[in-house]
Design a protein around this motif. Structure first.
Motif, mmCIF file in Angstrom:
data_model
loop_
_atom_site.group_PDB
_atom_site.id
_atom_site.type_symbol
_atom_site.label_atom_id
_atom_site.label_comp_id
_atom_site.label_asym_id
_atom_site.label_seq_id
_atom_site.Cartn_x
_atom_site.Cartn_y
_atom_site.Cartn_z
ATOM 1 N N ILE A 2 0.856 -1.177 0.000
ATOM 2 C CA ILE A 2 0.000 0.000 0.000
ATOM 3 C C ILE A 2 0.897 1.234 0.000
ATOM 4 C CG2 ILE A 2 -1.653 1.329 1.391
ATOM 5 C CD1 ILE A 2 -2.843 -1.170 0.070
ATOM 6 N N LEU A 3 0.528 2.224 -0.797
ATOM 7 C CA LEU A 3 1.248 3.487 -0.821
ATOM 8 C C LEU A 3 0.403 4.543 -0.127
ATOM 9 C CD1 LEU A 3 3.687 5.164 -1.818
ATOM 10 C CD2 LEU A 3 2.355 5.610 -3.903
ATOM 11 N N GLU A 4 0.923 5.070 0.958
ATOM 12 C CA GLU A 4 0.292 6.204 1.643
ATOM 13 C C GLU A 4 0.846 7.470 1.006
ATOM 14 O OE1 GLU A 4 0.774 8.670 5.802
ATOM 15 O OE2 GLU A 4 1.700 6.704 5.640
ATOM 16 N N ARG A 57 5.435 3.409 1.995
ATOM 17 C CA ARG A 57 4.994 2.088 1.559
ATOM 18 C C ARG A 57 4.803 1.217 2.800
ATOM 19 N NH1 ARG A 57 8.234 4.654 -1.426
ATOM 20 N NH2 ARG A 57 7.831 4.946 -3.636
ATOM 21 N N TRP A 58 3.597 0.686 2.908
ATOM 22 C CA TRP A 58 3.207 -0.180 4.024
ATOM 23 C C TRP A 58 2.801 -1.534 3.484
ATOM 24 C CZ3 TRP A 58 3.789 1.752 8.851
ATOM 25 C CH2 TRP A 58 3.766 3.129 9.033
ATOM 26 N N GLU A 59 2.898 -2.557 4.313
ATOM 27 C CA GLU A 59 2.404 -3.875 3.918
ATOM 28 C C GLU A 59 0.897 -3.848 3.728
ATOM 29 O OE1 GLU A 59 3.822 -6.632 6.853
ATOM 30 O OE2 GLU A 59 5.886 -6.498 6.136
ATOM 31 N N PHE A 94 -3.209 4.047 -1.525
ATOM 32 C CA PHE A 94 -3.356 3.569 -2.893
ATOM 33 C C PHE A 94 -2.739 2.188 -3.036
ATOM 34 C CE2 PHE A 94 -3.282 8.136 -2.944
ATOM 35 C CZ PHE A 94 -4.307 8.476 -3.819
ATOM 36 N N ALA A 95 -3.320 1.394 -3.934
ATOM 37 C CA ALA A 95 -2.780 0.077 -4.266
ATOM 38 C C ALA A 95 -2.387 0.091 -5.742
ATOM 39 C CB ALA A 95 -3.830 -1.009 -4.018
ATOM 40 N N THR A 96 -1.296 -0.548 -6.087
ATOM 41 C CA THR A 96 -0.796 -0.586 -7.454
ATOM 42 C C THR A 96 -1.763 -1.317 -8.365
ATOM 43 O OG1 THR A 96 1.474 -0.544 -6.659
ATOM 44 C CG2 THR A 96 1.137 -1.294 -8.928
ATOM 45 N N VAL A 97 -2.038 -0.711 -9.500
ATOM 46 C CA VAL A 97 -2.892 -1.314 -10.515
ATOM 47 C C VAL A 97 -2.060 -1.751 -11.714
ATOM 48 C CG1 VAL A 97 -4.809 -0.887 -12.123
ATOM 49 C CG2 VAL A 97 -4.885 0.038 -9.799
#
Length: 102
Positions: A2-4, A57-59, A94-97
């Motif tokens: 996850i991207l904060e 970046r978080w798990e 946000f999550a990578t697409v």
């Protein structure tokens, strides 16, 4: 992963003090369970030099929301940094697409 993304509007004239405080604060966040990495960037245009963006970046979202924000360490983080923000911060996850950061 996850991207904060945190938008940090720092009070004009407080940039050097904010960056010095962040040097202390980044040791706090980097020690949190679920933390992967971070990057602090500053506006490079003439009219946004007081605007910073923090990318963490978080798990999982929970590692940030329940873990870090629910910890005693977060109170120290707030004491170090939140006095520099005006009017306030905006945070989203946000999550990578597609693609990947290098």
């Amino acid at each position: 992963m996850i991207l904060e993304v945190a938008q940090l509007p720092v009070k004009a004239g407080e940039e050097a003090a904010f960056e010095a405080a962040f040097a202390k604060a980044e040791k706090i966040i980097s020690a949190q369970p679920g933390y992967l990495s971070h990057e602090l960037v500053r506006g490079a245009d003439a009219n946004n030099g007081s605007h910073y963006v923090l990318l963490v970046r978080w798990e999982t979202v929970a590692a940030h929301q329940e873990g870090f924000r629910g910890s005693a360490d977060y109170q120290t983080w707030r004491e170090l940094l939140h006095k520099f923000y005006e009017p306030g911060i905006a945070v989203a996850h946000f999550a990578t697409v597609a693609g990947a950061l290098k």
